[in-house]
Scaffold this active site. Structure first.
Site, PDB file in Angstrom:
ATOM      1  N   VAL A   1      50.166   6.314 -11.596  1.00 60.49           N
ATOM      2  CA  VAL A   1      49.982   4.886 -11.868  1.00 60.49           C
ATOM      3  C   VAL A   1      50.756   4.463 -13.116  1.00 60.49           C
ATOM      4  O   VAL A   1      51.353   3.384 -13.149  1.00 60.49           O
ATOM      5  CB  VAL A   1      48.483   4.542 -12.019  1.00 60.49           C
ATOM      6  CG1 VAL A   1      48.292   3.058 -12.305  1.00 60.49           C
ATOM      7  CG2 VAL A   1      47.727   4.927 -10.752  1.00 60.49           C
TER       8      VAL A   1
ATOM      9  N   LYS B   1      38.378   3.470 -12.408  1.00 62.96           N
ATOM     10  CA  LYS B   1      37.187   2.971 -11.719  1.00 62.96           C
ATOM     11  C   LYS B   1      35.937   3.803 -12.009  1.00 62.96           C
ATOM     12  O   LYS B   1      34.836   3.277 -12.058  1.00 62.96           O
ATOM     13  CB  LYS B   1      37.434   2.875 -10.214  1.00 62.96           C
ATOM     14  CG  LYS B   1      37.424   4.165  -9.417  1.00 62.96           C
ATOM     15  CD  LYS B   1      38.724   4.921  -9.485  1.00 62.96           C
ATOM     16  CE  LYS B   1      39.854   4.194  -8.816  1.00 62.96           C
ATOM     17  NZ  LYS B   1      41.110   5.005  -8.776  1.00 62.96           N
TER      18      LYS B   1
ATOM     19  N   VAL C   1      39.934  -1.525  -8.690  1.00 60.36           N
ATOM     20  CA  VAL C   1      39.145  -1.827  -7.491  1.00 60.36           C
ATOM     21  C   VAL C   1      39.964  -1.860  -6.203  1.00 60.36           C
ATOM     22  O   VAL C   1      39.774  -1.022  -5.326  1.00 60.36           O
ATOM     23  CB  VAL C   1      38.380  -3.163  -7.655  1.00 60.36           C
ATOM     24  CG1 VAL C   1      37.540  -3.460  -6.411  1.00 60.36           C
ATOM     25  CG2 VAL C   1      37.476  -3.101  -8.870  1.00 60.36           C
TER      26      VAL C   1
ATOM     27  N   GLY D   1      43.442  -1.785  -5.510  1.00 62.90           N
ATOM     28  CA  GLY D   1      44.863  -1.449  -5.396  1.00 62.90           C
ATOM     29  C   GLY D   1      45.701  -2.700  -5.545  1.00 62.90           C
ATOM     30  O   GLY D   1      45.692  -3.344  -6.595  1.00 62.90           O
TER      31      GLY D   1
ATOM     32  N   ILE E   1      45.238  -5.517  -3.947  1.00 62.88           N
ATOM     33  CA  ILE E   1      44.486  -6.737  -3.596  1.00 62.88           C
ATOM     34  C   ILE E   1      43.784  -7.270  -4.844  1.00 62.88           C
ATOM     35  O   ILE E   1      42.971  -6.565  -5.438  1.00 62.88           O
ATOM     36  CB  ILE E   1      43.431  -6.443  -2.509  1.00 62.88           C
ATOM     37  CG1 ILE E   1      44.086  -5.867  -1.262  1.00 62.88           C
ATOM     38  CG2 ILE E   1      42.662  -7.720  -2.155  1.00 62.88           C
ATOM     39  CD1 ILE E   1      43.090  -5.418  -0.207  1.00 62.88           C
TER      40      ILE E   1
ATOM     41  N   GLY F   1      51.584  11.252  -2.311  1.00 61.92           N
ATOM     42  CA  GLY F   1      51.070  10.591  -3.503  1.00 61.92           C
ATOM     43  C   GLY F   1      49.917   9.654  -3.262  1.00 61.92           C
ATOM     44  O   GLY F   1      49.559   8.858  -4.138  1.00 61.92           O
TER      45      GLY F   1
ATOM     46  N   ASP G   1      34.509   7.251  -5.076  1.00 64.21           N
ATOM     47  CA  ASP G   1      35.515   6.299  -5.555  1.00 64.21           C
ATOM     48  C   ASP G   1      35.165   4.880  -5.096  1.00 64.21           C
ATOM     49  O   ASP G   1      35.147   3.937  -5.887  1.00 64.21           O
ATOM     50  CB  ASP G   1      36.898   6.704  -5.046  1.00 64.21           C
ATOM     51  CG  ASP G   1      37.986   5.697  -5.384  1.00 64.21           C
ATOM     52  OD1 ASP G   1      38.552   5.794  -6.481  1.00 64.21           O
ATOM     53  OD2 ASP G   1      38.265   4.819  -4.549  1.00 64.21           O
TER      54      ASP G   1
ATOM     55  N   LYS H   1      33.815   1.322  -7.132  1.00 65.24           N
ATOM     56  CA  LYS H   1      34.447   0.021  -6.903  1.00 65.24           C
ATOM     57  C   LYS H   1      33.423  -1.004  -6.425  1.00 65.24           C
ATOM     58  O   LYS H   1      33.456  -2.176  -6.821  1.00 65.24           O
ATOM     59  CB  LYS H   1      35.579   0.178  -5.883  1.00 65.24           C
ATOM     60  CG  LYS H   1      36.735   1.023  -6.389  1.00 65.24           C
ATOM     61  CD  LYS H   1      37.757   1.305  -5.304  1.00 65.24           C
ATOM     62  CE  LYS H   1      38.915   2.132  -5.840  1.00 65.24           C
ATOM     63  NZ  LYS H   1      39.911   2.455  -4.791  1.00 65.24           N
TER      64      LYS H   1
END
Length: 325
Positions: free
Chosen positions: A15, A97, A124, A126, A128, A179, A193, A197
């Site tokens: 990231v 997160k 949360v 990506g 969006i 990835g 995960d 979120k």
């Protein structure tokens, strides 16, 4: 021209590199990465002119840095860095997160106590902008349900298992190679995960932090070839669905693989894509789809938070009612 804001970046993994690459494509933005803090200085870092250090205080205590961007995978360290940065008068962006989902009661206090803004869209959805939408467009609407595919890694794995007839292990290895999944994928595939979120969305939508102990969570590791065959025989696909519902008796949260049919809004959301559906009493149902995993999509979400910071934006969690431990 505005004086460029100086950024201290924690982390230069998937990231972090994605954020760096996205920022380079926007030279008009009045912001520049000045320092990067990483665990290891011995790794080769080619193709950029950045200054690297392994001393967090070189960033946190530097009065010339305006913004801290935290993109590491260590939730405990991330919390320390974020809180210290806020205390030192720096604005902060995070994509962690786990740290945010586990610390919402404290983060609620941070939002009230600190003047510097703290944003975390990339934690949360990506690609969006769901937190921004809930905090803005949906703020004064009565949200009754949020439902979504909130983990691109899990969706990618399940898609390959169903389209290629791969085993879970084959699909996971492919996701890691591209990835979309971490070397240790347990957070993604277990459903945790998505649970973190969902907690963040509950906080922004309802001003509440539901107890994680009350969540119904099932791992995609439990999906068998027989489950897939049964779903296919009924023209259904198995998707990792997270559901947040506000009822008369409180909030219910569930994260589990579900077999959905062609009429379901998430039926055609495949591979690493995420999707979120927000149901309101005022304007009905709204659905958004976007990339949920990978360097550039998440990095672009961090970049959007940076743009908002530069415009003076801060969260307006106006529906803050109470915090449930």
């Amino acid at each position: 021209m505005k004086t460029a804001k100086k950024i201290g970046l924690f982390g230069f993994g998937t990231v972090g590199k994605g954020f760096y690459e996205n920022l380079k494509k926007h030279p008009h933005l009045p912001a520049k990465i000045e320092k990067v803090c990483v665990k290891r200085l011995d790794l080769p870092r080619i193709g950029h002119e950045l200054y690297f250090t392994n001393n967090p205080d070189e960033l946190l205590e530097d009065p010339n840095l305006d913004i801290i961007v935290e993109l590491i995978d260590d939730a405990e360290a991330a919390k320390v860095f974020v809180e210290k940065a806020l205390n030192n008068g720096k604005a902060v962006i995070s994509a962690n997160k786990k740290m945010i989902g586990e610390s919402l009661a404290e983060i609620d206090l941070w939002h009230q106590a600190f003047q510097p803004n703290f944003l975390y869209e990339a934690a949360v959805g990506g690609g969006i902008p769901i937190v921004h939408a809930i905090d803005g467009f949906f703020r004064d609407q009565d949200i009754t349900q949020i439902r979504g595919i909130l983990n691109g890694s899990s969706n990618y794995i399940l898609t390959q298992m169903q389209q290629q007839n791969w085993s879970y292990e084959q699909a996971l290895k492919d996701a890691q190679k591209k990835g979309f999944a971490e070397r240790n994928p347990s957070l993604d595939v277990s459903g945790m995960d998505a649970a973190y979120k969902l907690s963040i969305l509950a906080y922004h939508a309802f001003g509440q932090v539901p107890s994680m102990k009350s969540f119904e969570i099932e791992s995609i590791e439990d999906v068998t070839s027989d489950d897939i065959k049964k779903a296919k025989s009924k023209r259904r696909k198995i998707k990792p669905i997270a559901t947040l519902v506000k009822g008369s008796d409180g909030i219910s949260c569930a994260i589990k693989p579900e077999a959905v049919g062609p009429n379901d809004e998430f039926y055609s959301v495949d591979f690493e894509n995420n999707a979120v559906s927000v149901e309101t009493l005022v304007s009905g149902r709204h659905v958004a789809v976007g990339k949920g995993a990978g360097s550039l999509p998440t990095g672009s979400s961090v970049l959007e938070d940076l743009k908002r910071l530069l415009q003076g934006y801060s969260y307006q969690v106006s529906k803050r009612v109470k915090t449930v431990a």
